[in-house]
Design an enzyme around this catalytic site. Structure first.
Site, PDB file in Angstrom:
ATOM      1  N   ARG A  53      26.834  56.648  56.998  1.00  0.00           N
ATOM      2  CA  ARG A  53      27.731  55.476  56.895  1.00  0.00           C
ATOM      3  C   ARG A  53      26.916  54.211  57.089  1.00  0.00           C
ATOM      4  O   ARG A  53      27.129  53.209  56.432  1.00  0.00           O
ATOM      5  CB  ARG A  53      28.891  55.537  57.901  1.00  0.00           C
ATOM      6  CG  ARG A  53      29.704  54.240  57.901  1.00  0.00           C
ATOM      7  CD  ARG A  53      31.098  54.304  58.547  1.00  0.00           C
ATOM      8  NE  ARG A  53      31.236  55.258  59.604  1.00  0.00           N
ATOM      9  CZ  ARG A  53      30.721  55.103  60.856  1.00  0.00           C
ATOM     10  NH1 ARG A  53      30.084  53.997  61.171  1.00  0.00           N
ATOM     11  NH2 ARG A  53      30.886  56.046  61.744  1.00  0.00           N
ATOM     12  N   TYR A 105      41.818  37.684  39.622  1.00  0.00           N
ATOM     13  CA  TYR A 105      42.092  39.109  39.386  1.00  0.00           C
ATOM     14  C   TYR A 105      43.328  39.497  40.210  1.00  0.00           C
ATOM     15  O   TYR A 105      43.431  39.149  41.398  1.00  0.00           O
ATOM     16  CB  TYR A 105      40.867  39.916  39.831  1.00  0.00           C
ATOM     17  CG  TYR A 105      41.062  41.402  39.705  1.00  0.00           C
ATOM     18  CD1 TYR A 105      41.077  42.016  38.457  1.00  0.00           C
ATOM     19  CD2 TYR A 105      41.246  42.191  40.831  1.00  0.00           C
ATOM     20  CE1 TYR A 105      41.263  43.377  38.342  1.00  0.00           C
ATOM     21  CE2 TYR A 105      41.429  43.560  40.719  1.00  0.00           C
ATOM     22  CZ  TYR A 105      41.438  44.144  39.472  1.00  0.00           C
ATOM     23  OH  TYR A 105      41.621  45.492  39.361  1.00  0.00           O
ATOM     24  N   ASP A 177      33.234  35.541  42.530  1.00  0.00           N
ATOM     25  CA  ASP A 177      33.392  36.847  41.890  1.00  0.00           C
ATOM     26  C   ASP A 177      32.724  36.737  40.518  1.00  0.00           C
ATOM     27  O   ASP A 177      33.249  36.087  39.612  1.00  0.00           O
ATOM     28  CB  ASP A 177      34.889  37.165  41.772  1.00  0.00           C
ATOM     29  CG  ASP A 177      35.160  38.510  41.119  1.00  0.00           C
ATOM     30  OD1 ASP A 177      34.287  39.014  40.390  1.00  0.00           O
ATOM     31  OD2 ASP A 177      36.274  39.042  41.316  1.00  0.00           O
ATOM     32  N   LYS A 202      32.694  47.548  36.620  1.00  0.00           N
ATOM     33  CA  LYS A 202      32.714  46.977  35.274  1.00  0.00           C
ATOM     34  C   LYS A 202      31.305  46.970  34.685  1.00  0.00           C
ATOM     35  O   LYS A 202      30.761  48.015  34.409  1.00  0.00           O
ATOM     36  CB  LYS A 202      33.353  45.583  35.321  1.00  0.00           C
ATOM     37  CG  LYS A 202      34.604  45.482  36.221  1.00  0.00           C
ATOM     38  CD  LYS A 202      35.787  46.274  35.709  1.00  0.00           C
ATOM     39  CE  LYS A 202      36.896  46.461  36.744  1.00  0.00           C
ATOM     40  NZ  LYS A 202      37.381  45.253  37.404  1.00  0.00           N
TER      41      LYS A 202
HETATM   42  C1  LIG Z   1      38.158  44.964  38.585  1.00  0.00           C
HETATM   43  C2  LIG Z   1      37.963  43.666  39.247  1.00  0.00           C
HETATM   44  C3  LIG Z   1      38.036  43.523  40.646  1.00  0.00           C
HETATM   45  C4  LIG Z   1      38.371  44.687  41.554  1.00  0.00           C
HETATM   46  O1  LIG Z   1      37.354  45.633  41.560  1.00  0.00           O
HETATM   47  P1  LIG Z   1      37.615  47.221  41.795  1.00  0.00           P
HETATM   48  O2  LIG Z   1      36.261  47.792  41.592  1.00  0.00           O
HETATM   49  O3  LIG Z   1      38.630  47.641  40.788  1.00  0.00           O
HETATM   50  O4  LIG Z   1      38.121  47.354  43.197  1.00  0.00           O
HETATM   51  C5  LIG Z   1      37.817  42.274  41.192  1.00  0.00           C
HETATM   52  N1  LIG Z   1      37.546  41.202  40.414  1.00  0.00           N
HETATM   53  C6  LIG Z   1      37.474  41.290  39.069  1.00  0.00           C
HETATM   54  C7  LIG Z   1      37.180  40.075  38.267  1.00  0.00           C
HETATM   55  C8  LIG Z   1      37.684  42.513  38.445  1.00  0.00           C
HETATM   56  O5  LIG Z   1      37.634  42.583  37.098  1.00  0.00           O
END
Ligand SMILES: *Cc1c(COP(=O)(O)O)cnc(C)c1O
Length: 387
Positions: A53, A105, A177, A202
């Site tokens: 962890r 998001y 982000d 992504k």
């Molecule tokens: C998908 C996404 C998230 C969340 O991420 P997860 O891996 O699904 O928890 C946050 N911000 C953006 C812009 C995203 O496309």
């Protein structure tokens, strides 16, 4: 041995970042250390690893790669993008205030409003396309400004340096982000951000086979705080997922180049089509804040949204359900192209009046251009729109 300071181009960095030949065997790929614990020679005598962890060699290599990609000194891996954002929010205390974009998001907004707001953290959701709106919401209780640029699904652009300049003499941290842009196209830390976050699920993973999140920073105190939370809470990815993302990152540069080529080709084709009404893509001259996008990004990516002149739900539904290469699915950033209907799918949880205010109407279609050939993607959209 590879020294990331010697990497000139992003693709070189992406191939080599974080990975060194295994000291025991010379294996060029970091082994998958499927272990929870590590044998100690005597009490407290170990090789830097006690329990997985806290740290694991496969995750360490990935975290070093994350840091290198964003020009950071520290990288942290989490079990999802939302777990990474959650770690940032956990640094806040009741009474603290957050300024965030109004086009976030959906899952991020849900985490803020349904979990952290009831705990006494106050959120101001503003249109960050104009930094003056951030300035107006800033006060001495602000501890975090949270941006997405480009946003989802309207690809809105915020000037990261302009917002960072507002916080120059303010204790609030700036978090960005960077999921949509990827570090191949935009590096927020160099523009003044304190923390960069990725849904690794992504583009960084890139192959639609892993859910993961990342945080990167250049500030040791920020890293120490977040690393303690990572260990205290334990929302960490397993070693096999870390290995898959290490592999995915090697092709990030070349993949993003093809995503951008497809973005250009498809956006221009859509914009010229008589049945298409609006096209949202930051590379479109005349699109809002196009100059800012051109300044802070090295290209414009493969995410595009568009509306049809026939603005009925039936028409947009038909396009989404008739493509053959674009798969009808949520998510984005993988090698395969995806199409989706934000109002009925990814943004269905956003209240209808909020959607209307933001411009996410029933006719809006979002596509994530993969790395297939541009001509095939255009032919697929043609048969879906004209058929
Ligand atoms: C998908 C996404 C998230 C969340 O991420 P997860 O891996 O699904 O928890 C946050 N911000 C953006 C812009 C995203 O496309």
């Amino acid at each position: 041995m590879f020294n990331e300071n010697e990497a000139r181009g992003f693709s070189t960095l992406a191939v080599h970042a974080g990975v060194e030949p295994d000291p025991g065997t010379g294996a060029i790929m970091t082994p998958v250390y499927m272990t929870s614990t590590y044998v100690q020679e005597g009490i407290g005598q170990h090789k830097g690893y006690e329990y997985s962890r806290s740290s694991n060699p496969t995750r360490d290599a990935l975290e070093a790669a994350f840091a290198a990609l964003e020009g950071a000194s520290h990288g942290l891996a989490f079990s999802s993008g939302l777990a990474a954002i959650d770690a940032v929010l956990m640094t806040l205390r009741p009474g603290d205030e957050v300024i965030a974009g109004d086009d976030l998001y959906g899952g991020t907004r849900r985490l803020f409003t349904t979990h952290y707001a009831p705990l006494g953290i106050r959120f101001h959701f503003v249109d960050t396309q104009d930094p003056a709106n951030v300035a107006a919401a800033l006060n001495d209780r602000t501890r975090l400004v949270w941006l997405e640029t480009p946003t989802n699904p309207l690809l809105r652009i915020t000037d990261i340096s302009a917002v960072a300049a507002l916080l120059k003499d303010h204790p609030a941290r700036l978090g960005v982000d960077n999921t949509f842009a990827t570090p191949a196209l935009q590096q927020p830390l160099a523009l003044g951000a304190d923390i960069v976050m990725h849904s690794v699920t992504k583009y960084l993973g890139g192959h639609s086979d892993v859910v993961m999140g990342a945080l990167m920073t250049r500030e040791s105190d920020v890293d120490a705080e977040l690393r303690t939370l990572q260990n205290n809470v334990g929302a960490i990815p397993g070693p096999m997922d870390c290995f898959l993302v290490l592999r995915g990152i090697k092709t990030l540069g070349i993949r993003v180049r093809q995503h951008c080529t497809n973005g250009h080709g498809v956006a221009e084709w859509l914009a010229a089509h008589p049945k298409v009404d609006k096209v949202y893509w930051p590379g479109m001259p005349g699109s809002p804040n196009h100059e800012v996008a051109a300044r802070q990004m090295s290209d414009f990516g493969g995410m595009i949204s568009f509306t049809l002149k026939d603005d009925s739900l039936a028409a947009s539904r038909k396009v989404c359900e008739s493509t053959k290469i674009f798969a009808l699915a949520e998510s984005l950033g993988g090698v395969e192209s995806l199409i989706e209907h934000p109002a009925l799918m990814t943004h269905a949880s956003v209240p209808a009046e909020e959607r209307a205010k933001l411009g996410i109407d029933d006719s809006l279609i979002r596509i994530s251009c993969g790395i297939e050939d541009t001509e095939d993607l255009i032919a697929d959209l043609r048969q879906a729109i004209e058929g």
